[in-house]
Design a protein around this motif. Structure first.
Motif, short mmCIF file in Angstrom:
data_model
loop_
_atom_site.label_atom_id
_atom_site.label_comp_id
_atom_site.label_asym_id
_atom_site.label_seq_id
_atom_site.Cartn_x
_atom_site.Cartn_y
_atom_site.Cartn_z
N CYS A 58 66.35 68.86 157.49
CA CYS A 58 67.12 68.18 156.45
C CYS A 58 66.20 67.39 155.53
O CYS A 58 66.54 66.28 155.12
CB CYS A 58 68.17 67.25 157.05
N VAL A 59 65.03 67.89 155.28
CA VAL A 59 64.13 67.23 154.32
C VAL A 59 63.81 68.25 153.24
O VAL A 59 63.34 69.35 153.56
CB VAL A 59 62.79 66.80 154.96
N ALA A 60 64.09 67.88 152.00
CA ALA A 60 63.79 68.81 150.91
C ALA A 60 62.28 68.90 150.75
O ALA A 60 61.55 67.95 151.04
CB ALA A 60 64.43 68.31 149.63
N ARG A 61 61.86 70.08 150.29
CA ARG A 61 60.43 70.32 150.08
C ARG A 61 59.82 69.23 149.19
O ARG A 61 58.72 68.72 149.46
CB ARG A 61 60.32 71.70 149.42
N GLU A 62 60.54 68.85 148.13
CA GLU A 62 60.03 67.84 147.18
C GLU A 62 59.85 66.50 147.89
O GLU A 62 58.91 65.76 147.62
CB GLU A 62 61.00 67.64 146.01
N GLN A 63 60.79 66.21 148.81
CA GLN A 63 60.71 64.94 149.53
C GLN A 63 59.48 64.91 150.45
O GLN A 63 58.76 63.92 150.54
CB GLN A 63 61.99 64.74 150.35
N LEU A 64 59.28 66.06 151.11
CA LEU A 64 58.12 66.17 152.01
C LEU A 64 56.82 66.01 151.22
O LEU A 64 55.88 65.34 151.65
CB LEU A 64 58.18 67.54 152.68
N GLN A 65 56.79 66.64 150.04
CA GLN A 65 55.61 66.52 149.18
C GLN A 65 55.41 65.06 148.75
O GLN A 65 54.28 64.56 148.72
CB GLN A 65 55.78 67.42 147.94
N ALA A 66 56.51 64.36 148.49
CA ALA A 66 56.40 62.95 148.09
C ALA A 66 55.85 62.10 149.25
O ALA A 66 55.00 61.23 149.04
CB ALA A 66 57.77 62.42 147.65
N TYR A 67 56.32 62.37 150.49
CA TYR A 67 55.79 61.65 151.66
C TYR A 67 54.28 61.90 151.79
O TYR A 67 53.50 60.99 152.05
CB TYR A 67 56.48 62.11 152.95
N LEU A 68 53.92 63.18 151.62
CA LEU A 68 52.50 63.54 151.74
C LEU A 68 51.68 62.81 150.68
O LEU A 68 50.62 62.23 150.97
CB LEU A 68 52.34 65.06 151.61
N ASP A 69 52.17 62.81 149.44
CA ASP A 69 51.44 62.14 148.36
C ASP A 69 51.28 60.65 148.64
O ASP A 69 50.23 60.06 148.37
CB ASP A 69 52.18 62.33 147.02
N THR A 70 52.34 60.05 149.20
CA THR A 70 52.27 58.62 149.53
C THR A 70 51.17 58.38 150.57
O THR A 70 50.35 57.46 150.44
CB THR A 70 53.62 58.12 150.12
N ALA A 71 51.18 59.22 151.61
CA ALA A 71 50.18 59.05 152.69
C ALA A 71 48.76 59.23 152.14
O ALA A 71 47.85 58.47 152.50
CB ALA A 71 50.46 60.04 153.82
N ILE A 72 48.58 60.20 151.26
CA ILE A 72 47.25 60.44 150.69
C ILE A 72 46.82 59.23 149.86
O ILE A 72 45.68 58.73 149.97
CB ILE A 72 47.24 61.72 149.82
N ALA A 73 47.74 58.72 149.04
CA ALA A 73 47.41 57.57 148.17
C ALA A 73 47.03 56.36 149.02
O ALA A 73 46.07 55.64 148.70
CB ALA A 73 48.60 57.25 147.27
N LEU A 74 47.75 56.16 150.12
CA LEU A 74 47.45 54.99 150.98
C LEU A 74 46.10 55.14 151.67
O LEU A 74 45.33 54.18 151.76
CB LEU A 74 48.55 54.83 152.03
N ALA A 75 45.83 56.34 152.18
CA ALA A 75 44.54 56.56 152.84
C ALA A 75 43.40 56.30 151.86
O ALA A 75 42.40 55.66 152.20
CB ALA A 75 44.47 57.98 153.39
N LYS A 76 43.59 56.76 150.63
CA LYS A 76 42.54 56.54 149.62
C LYS A 76 42.42 55.07 149.26
O LYS A 76 41.33 54.56 149.03
CB LYS A 76 42.84 57.36 148.36
N GLU A 77 43.56 54.39 149.21
CA GLU A 77 43.55 52.96 148.84
C GLU A 77 42.73 52.13 149.84
O GLU A 77 41.97 51.26 149.46
CB GLU A 77 44.98 52.42 148.77
N VAL A 78 42.90 52.42 151.14
CA VAL A 78 42.20 51.61 152.14
C VAL A 78 40.79 52.14 152.45
O VAL A 78 40.03 51.49 153.17
CB VAL A 78 43.02 51.47 153.46
N GLY A 79 40.45 53.29 151.88
CA GLY A 79 39.12 53.88 152.13
C GLY A 79 37.96 52.92 151.87
O GLY A 79 37.07 52.77 152.71
N PRO A 80 37.94 52.21 150.73
CA PRO A 80 36.80 51.31 150.45
C PRO A 80 36.66 50.18 151.48
O PRO A 80 35.55 49.83 151.87
CB PRO A 80 37.11 50.76 149.05
N VAL A 81 37.80 49.61 151.93
CA VAL A 81 37.73 48.55 152.95
C VAL A 81 37.16 49.13 154.25
O VAL A 81 36.37 48.51 154.94
CB VAL A 81 39.14 47.99 153.25
#
Ligand code: IPD
Length: 337
Positions: A9-32
């Motif tokens: 019950c997760v639309a493909r677009e929603q799954l892609q949005a979750y993935l994008d969020t996770a990628i953005a967060l991992a990149k955000e904390v990368g420098p720390v």
């Protein structure tokens, strides 16, 4: 024909949005993460970056960087998805194992997987962000900032390393071994140090390495990276055939199992099989259980020439051979069920 998203019950677009969020967060904390990696030291007692042991076990440690990164990731996620649940290594260390595992979307995060590596400046250490929906792991992001490797995957959307599809090689370069003696294996010794635990783990390693004439598997090599999440990424990449471990926690492998599955590999959780190569009638009907602390992952195996389905048959045979040789201890499950 039902798509893999229907059951979730997760639309493909929603799954892609979750993935994008996770990628953005991992990149955000990368420098720390990178900054902390070079400043933290196992022996830098007394400063802000010291490694503090958990429960008197110096092999199981935490740093201020672990706690900081987990706080940043969870506070961002709470802003975006206030209705979601959150399970993190350091939060659990603070509040204990009493949380309930539910069907709600649940972010399962290890802010620094391979903390021991982190404090010894050994590069297999990274930020692991997984998401389960209906208890099934569906998004996995592992960022290894020191190696500059960003592994990303979501159910039905494939797995990538820095944007390149996994596994990195395809046949004929990616061959299909037919015996454990042709396999590179990954495992971990974990952080427990009791005599019975160490004996059991090293008995397993001995049986895997020992020559066949003496009842062993004579595996081609056995590597310990110190990071369960990295082990799974290496299997997804095709750099090792098999990863087995008993005792890691859900946050150590929630992201990594999605990388393996989406790269065409197969995962066994002690009870059932998952993977696109597995015939439908052999696939588990249950969600892959990441809370039981048992994991066996096998990389994508191309079918042998002229033998459709042989890749999976070989995955199954290799898995059975490994399970025959490894310890079968039970570990207290993560969370309550
Ligand atoms: C550890 C690593 C290690 C595994 C341990 C984990 P941490 O994670 O993943 O490979 O063997 O069981 O605890 O504590 O460094 O995040």
């Amino acid at each position: 024909m039902p798509s893999p998203f229907d059951r979730l019950c997760v639309a493909r677009e929603q799954l892609q949005a979750y993935l994008d969020t996770a990628i953005a967060l991992a990149k955000e904390v990368g420098p720390v993460f990178k900054d902390g990696f070079w400043r933290t030291g196992q022996f830098a007692a007394g400063n802000d970056f010291a490694a503090i042991d958990k429960m008197g076990n110096e092999a199981d440690c935490v740093t201020a960087v672990d706690c900081h990164i987990e706080k940043v990731i969870f506070s961002r996620l709470r802003e975006i998805y206030p209705e979601h649940k959150f399970v993190g290594e350091e939060t659990t260390a603070e509040i204990g194992n009493e949380y309930k595992v539910t069907d709600d979307p649940t972010w399962v995060v290890d802010p620094v997987d391979g903390t021991n590596n982190f404090v010894h400046h050994f590069p297999y250490t990274g930020i692991s962000i997984g998401l389960t929906v209906n208890k099934e792991p569906v998004v996995g992001v592992l960022y290894l900032p020191i190696l500059d490797e960003l592994y990303t995957a979501a159910k039905g959307l494939g797995a990538q390393l820095n944007g390149q599809s996994l596994p990195l090689l395809n046949s004929p370069a990616l061959t299909t071994p037919t015996a454990l003696s042709q396999c590179a294996m990954l495992s971990e010794h974990g952080s427990l140090r009791s005599e019975s635990y160490i004996k059991s783990r090293f008995d397993t390693f001995q049986r895997l390495l020992l020559e066949k004439e003496k009842g062993g598997a004579s595996v081609r090599n056995l590597r310990i990276t110190g990071s369960a999440a990295s082990d799974l990424a290496l299997v997804a990449k095709g750099a090792a055939e098999i990863y087995w471990e008993a005792g890691p926690h859900a946050w150590d492998y929630a992201a990594g199992v999605v990388l393996v599955l989406e790269s065409g590999g197969a995962v066994f959780d002690g009870a059932g099989w998952w993977g696109s190569s597995i015939p439908e009638d052999e696939r588990s009907l249950q969600p892959l259980n990441i809370w039981k602390r048992k994991i066996l992952a096998i990389r994508h195996m191309p079918d042998l020439p002229g033998k459709p389905g042989s890749g999976h048959e070989i995955q199954k045979q290799l898995a059975a051979d490994v399970l025959n040789l490894v310890e079968d201890a039970s570990y207290e499950p993560d969370g309550s069920h």
